[in-house]
Design an enzyme around this catalytic site. Structure first.
Site, PDB file in Angstrom:
ATOM      1  N   LYS A  88       0.860  -1.205   0.000  1.00  0.00           N
ATOM      2  CA  LYS A  88       0.000   0.000   0.000  1.00  0.00           C
ATOM      3  C   LYS A  88       0.889   1.246   0.000  1.00  0.00           C
ATOM      4  CE  LYS A  88      -4.043   1.846   2.486  1.00  0.00           C
ATOM      5  NZ  LYS A  88      -4.880   1.711   3.703  1.00  0.00           N
ATOM      6  N   SER A 163      -9.932   1.934   2.406  1.00  0.00           N
ATOM      7  CA  SER A 163      -9.013   2.661   1.551  1.00  0.00           C
ATOM      8  C   SER A 163      -8.027   1.774   0.796  1.00  0.00           C
ATOM      9  CB  SER A 163      -8.233   3.677   2.388  1.00  0.00           C
ATOM     10  OG  SER A 163      -7.347   3.026   3.277  1.00  0.00           O
ATOM     11  N   SER A 187     -10.000  -0.423   6.570  1.00  0.00           N
ATOM     12  CA  SER A 187      -9.359  -0.345   5.247  1.00  0.00           C
ATOM     13  C   SER A 187      -8.636  -1.598   4.781  1.00  0.00           C
ATOM     14  CB  SER A 187      -8.386   0.824   5.217  1.00  0.00           C
ATOM     15  OG  SER A 187      -9.110   2.017   5.108  1.00  0.00           O
TER      16      SER A 187
HETATM   17  N1  GLN Z   1     -13.311   4.169   5.668  1.00  0.00           N
HETATM   18  C1  GLN Z   1     -12.813   4.604   6.933  1.00  0.00           C
HETATM   19  C2  GLN Z   1     -12.467   6.061   6.857  1.00  0.00           C
HETATM   20  O1  GLN Z   1     -12.689   6.621   5.837  1.00  0.00           O
HETATM   21  C3  GLN Z   1     -11.602   3.781   7.326  1.00  0.00           C
HETATM   22  C4  GLN Z   1     -10.400   4.127   6.559  1.00  0.00           C
HETATM   23  C5  GLN Z   1      -9.189   3.320   7.001  1.00  0.00           C
HETATM   24  O2  GLN Z   1      -9.313   2.298   7.654  1.00  0.00           O
HETATM   25  N2  GLN Z   1      -8.024   3.853   6.692  1.00  0.00           N
HETATM   26  O3  GLN Z   1     -12.006   6.643   7.772  1.00  0.00           O
END
Ligand code: GLN
Length: 493
Positions: A88, A163, A187
């Site tokens: 990532k 994400s 994410s």
């Molecule tokens: N979708 C969640 C957010 O937008 C989690 C994102 C993540 O785990 N980085 O904060």
């Protein structure tokens, strides 16, 4: 669109542990394996768009080192030596740009490697490239990337989740057999669920966050992704453990996670108590998801587990608590991107003050979702509102942790859906932030409590034909339970 999902034959169809065995047995070289995945990326990524950067040369050089080790009969550097990985683009690397999918960091090269990256290199794992994400890991669909929207290999009109949609899509498309993600509110697990892959969020403090661009520091955790439970366990053992550069990393040995997965693979779950959270049974959950989850519980029961209903009333307030805390921490963490130290600098023409340059750089460098969160987080932390929002959210956080604590007095593991629906269409939720936030309802509670969680494939929903993930949750530092139950579930399907 099946040609974009994991192929049924060839090197790229094989799980990481099998590739590792073949490399050490001399049946194939790491260079051949790595090249096969690079070719697959070449063939499919103009459609999938999982990668922001592919580092073929560096990956092949790392593969050659493993091949030399095999040839000379030396001990392998790790159980996954020679098996390549998709990283990532939130973890810094010295040999490739790190962008966090933001214009703010376009072309940025770090002077050091993240601890997890250093561990991967030491383990003989070639890094294929850096995968796409929502900008600074904020989002649920990977559409907030400043560069490209990644497609779900199961249906190119749909999102791969977020994400970490890039890593998940790469695994589902057979572009990589291993991946690294980060999980602040889901994410890793949510994209795993939408792409039919395995993703694990370790216990908070279990894996070093040094060199991981901070999103919300009290929630962020790095974790392993793959196509099988055993592969995630093997990778978790490599990246886990104490790091003196991360004050939140816990100084205790990594458990025998791969052994737990192998034990689970027998399929026997007798004596294991699995909790079913009342609050996870929510209106708005897609029928096809509900069916797969009901079936999953029935299967776990057939495998010998005892299913116990548990009550976690504070979970109903998780959305507000998570987003206030997440945005507050983001507003503070992202203050460092000021146009002075890293990446983009805009308006520096000698006619503007430092403040003006900072404002212009942040205005041009950040996308709309990042700006929304910085503004809302700053508001929540400001004098007069701190008590009403941030402090209140911290209280809910404590209640959620207490709900988990009570539940784990009755059960060993909690199971449930990872997400309420299967993958949605690209563009469907981009103009509706609340709908996007709501999508993470089931993955958020354990980040607030610091607990480990996994999403493991539970088949495809009958109504959409798309993958559904079963989420497993364990008490802090009992990550091995996820691997045992996850592998048993996988074996029993
Ligand atoms: N979708 C969640 C957010 O937008 C989690 C994102 C993540 O785990 N980085 O904060």
């Amino acid at each position: 669109m099946t040609e974009y999902t994991l192929p049924h034959e060839g090197l790229v169809s094989k799980p990481a542990h099998e590739l590792a065995r073949m490399i050490q047995a001399g049946e194939v070289t790491s260079r051949q394996v790595t090249q096969a995945f690079l070719d697959r990326i070449d063939e499919t990524d103009s459609e999938i768009k999982a990668f922001l950067h592919v580092g073929a040369e560096a990956a092949l050089a790392a593969a050659d080192e493993v091949d030399a080790q095999v040839k000379e009969g030396r001990e392998p550097a790790s159980a996954l030596a020679g098996v390549p990985l998709a990283l990532k683009d939130l973890l810094v690397t010295t040999d490739a740009p790190t962008t966090a999918a933001s214009k703010m960091l376009e072309g940025y090269i770090s002077p050091y490697d993240a601890t997890v990256v250093a561990k991967l290199r030491a383990a003989g794992i070639p890094i294929l490239g850096k995968t796409n994400l929502d900008e600074f890991a904020m989002g649920s669909s990977t559409e907030n990337s400043a560069y490209q929207a990644t497609k779900n290999p199961h249906d190119l009109e749909r999102v791969p989740g977020g994400s970490g949609g890039g890593t998940a899509a790469a695994l589902a498309a057979g572009q990589a057999p291993l991946g690294i993600g980060t999980d602040t509110g889901g994410s890793i697990r949510q994209p795993a669920s939408l792409t039919g892959t395995v993703g694990v969020k370790p216990t908070y403090g279990g894996v070093s966050r040094y060199g991981v661009i901070a999103c919300a520091s009290s929630l962020d955790q790095v974790g392993p992704c793959a196509n099988t439970v055993l592969d995630t366990a093997l990778l978790h053992e490599i990246i886990g453990g104490h790091d003196e550069f991360d004050a939140t990393s816990v100084d205790s040995p990594v458990k025998a996670l791969a052994d737990a997965a192998r034990e689970g693979a027998s399929g026997n779950l007798s004596g294991v108590r699995i909790g079913r959270v009342k609050q996870f049974d929510r209106p708005g959950t897609q029928d096809g998801v509900r069916e797969r989850i009901d079936e999953a519980f029935a299967q776990l029961e057939r495998q010998g587990a005892e299913i116990v209903e548990v009550d976690c009333p504070s979970f109903d307030d998780v959305m507000g608590a998570y987003y206030i805390i997440q945005m507050s921490e983001v507003s503070s963490n992202l203050a460092r991107f000021d146009g002075m130290r890293y990446g983009l600098r805009a308006g520096d023409d000698g006619k503007h003050s430092a403040e003006e340059v900072m404002a212009q750089s942040r205005g041009e460098g950040f996308g709309p979702e990042v700006k929304r969160r910085v503004i809302m987080g700053t508001y929540a932390l400001s004098v007069g509102y701190y008590d009403a929002y941030y402090l209140q959210a911290q209280r809910v956080r404590t209640l959620i942790a207490q709900d988990f604590q009570r539940a784990f007095e009755q059960v060993d593991v909690i199971a449930g859906p990872a997400v309420p629906t299967t993958a949605f269409k690209l563009g469907e939720k981009v103009d509706d932030p609340l709908a996007m936030y709501n999508f993470d309802l089931f993955t958020l509670p354990l980040n607030l409590a610091g607990l480990p969680g996994m999403s493991v494939p539970a088949g495809n929903a009958a109504d959409t034909g798309l993958p559904v993930g079963l989420q497993l949750i364990a008490p802090a530092f009992e990550d091995d339970r996820l691997y045992k139950v996850g592998a048993a579930f996988e074996a029993g399907r």
